[in-house]
Design an enzyme around this catalytic site. Structure first.
Site, short mmCIF file in Angstrom:
data_model
loop_
_atom_site.label_atom_id
_atom_site.label_comp_id
_atom_site.label_asym_id
_atom_site.label_seq_id
_atom_site.Cartn_x
_atom_site.Cartn_y
_atom_site.Cartn_z
N HIS A 82 46.96 37.13 36.19
CA HIS A 82 46.50 37.11 37.59
C HIS A 82 47.03 35.89 38.34
O HIS A 82 47.32 35.97 39.52
CB HIS A 82 44.97 37.13 37.62
N ASP A 136 47.57 41.46 33.95
CA ASP A 136 46.54 40.96 34.85
C ASP A 136 45.19 41.53 34.40
O ASP A 136 44.96 42.74 34.49
CB ASP A 136 46.86 41.37 36.29
N SER A 179 44.69 38.44 45.53
CA SER A 179 43.41 38.92 45.03
C SER A 179 42.52 39.33 46.20
O SER A 179 42.88 40.18 47.00
CB SER A 179 42.78 37.82 44.16
N MET A 180 41.36 38.70 46.37
CA MET A 180 40.46 39.06 47.46
C MET A 180 41.10 38.85 48.82
O MET A 180 40.77 39.54 49.79
CB MET A 180 39.17 38.26 47.36
N TRP A 194 39.67 34.85 45.75
CA TRP A 194 38.23 34.64 45.59
C TRP A 194 37.97 33.34 44.83
O TRP A 194 38.62 33.04 43.83
CB TRP A 194 37.63 35.82 44.81
#
Length: 295
Positions: free
Chosen positions: A276, A247, A123-124, A57
């Protein structure tokens, strides 16, 4: 001819060659035109078995630079694209729901003629990959790797106590719409480790600052409101999940462990002290783990 003249001549020739390359028509694989008219920018490096990278993202395909350099050197064809609204892709006024984003992956796969392709998301990007499976199946997919996934469902609901309350996300959206650069600066340190250079942190932060605010909000809204729990059981390919136990953006107990529990045979590798931003903070280990998995 003086040495200075020689240097100027060489510099002029280099500039001319670079300009010629920049002005040359783009190869078919450098731009993907989607069925709704949006055009996506693609990077395509190396040759061999294909690997398609889906970025996180508010970042761009550039985040995968160090993975693509390493894996293409190991004999893999590495393809990455900028999500619509990001980087060098078009910024249409719509199409930021997770279904359209999954369909964009399908169009990249089709137009780049990728078969037996490995999907790597962060992630996304992992949510988009999982939703791709829901909409298009796994016929063209060989395996899937996820870094710090935000799957399967980050929103707290009556049957999902692990998620965060919607008010938390609404507050974030409001903050982004008033001062996104300050929010990035205030929240960047937990994304990295103390050993991460200021220059690397600024490189990642600069990518985020490029993201248009309406796009940042729309994609994040799609991310947190789409329940992918029912889809996990439909993934029938080998899956590797790399997740840091520190994270903050995608806490291991909220995302990583529920994701691995939902996918039959999925493997979870936990990075002690990992945040992350594993793709830069644990670059060498991530590259080695991806190489072993993709081989």
């Amino acid at each position: 001819m003086q040495r200075r003249d020689l240097l100027l001549t060489a510099a002029t020739a280099t500039f001319a060659a670079t300009g010629a390359r920049a002005a040359a028509p783009e190869t078919p694989r450098s731009r993907v035109r989607c069925s709704d008219g949006a055009t996506l920018h693609c990077e395509d490096w190396g040759s061999g078995r294909p690997v398609l990278f889906v970025h996180a993202w508010a970042l761009t395909s550039a985040m995968w630079t160090y993975q693509m350099a390493d894996l293409s050197h190991r004999g893999l064809r590495c393809i990455a694209f900028d999500r619509r609204g990001h980087g060098r892709s078009d910024i249409p006024g719509s199409g930021y729901d997770l279904d359209r984003l999954a369909d964009d992956i399908a169009e990249v796969i089709a137009q780049c003629d990728l078969d037996d392709v490995a999907l790597v998301g962060m992630s996304m990007g992992c949510n988009e990959i999982v939703n791709y499976v829901a909409r298009h199946g796994t016929a063209r997919i060989a395996r899937i790797a996820m870094l710090g996934p935000t799957t399967p469902y980050p929103l707290q609901t009556a049957d999902n106590a692990l998620g965060a309350p919607k008010a938390y996300f609404e507050q974030s959206w409001a903050t982004w719409q008033s001062d996104f650069p300050k929010w990035i600066e205030d929240n960047k340190l937990p994304f990295f480790t103390p050993e991460t250079s200021p220059q690397m942190m600024e490189w990642v932060a600069a990518m985020m600052r490029q993201t248009p605010i309406p796009v940042a909000v729309a994609t994040n809204r799609a991310l947190i409101t789409t329940d992918l729990r029912p889809v996990l059981a439909r993934i029938d390919r080998p899956v590797l999940i790399l997740h840091g136990d520190r994270d903050v953006s995608a806490p291991l107990e909220m995302t990583g462990r529920p994701t691995v529990r939902g996918i039959k045979g999925a493997a979870l590798k936990i990075y002690p002290g990992g945040p992350h931003g594993l793709f830069v903070t644990h670059m060498k280990q991530v590259n080695a783990d991806l190489a072993a998995f993709l081989a």
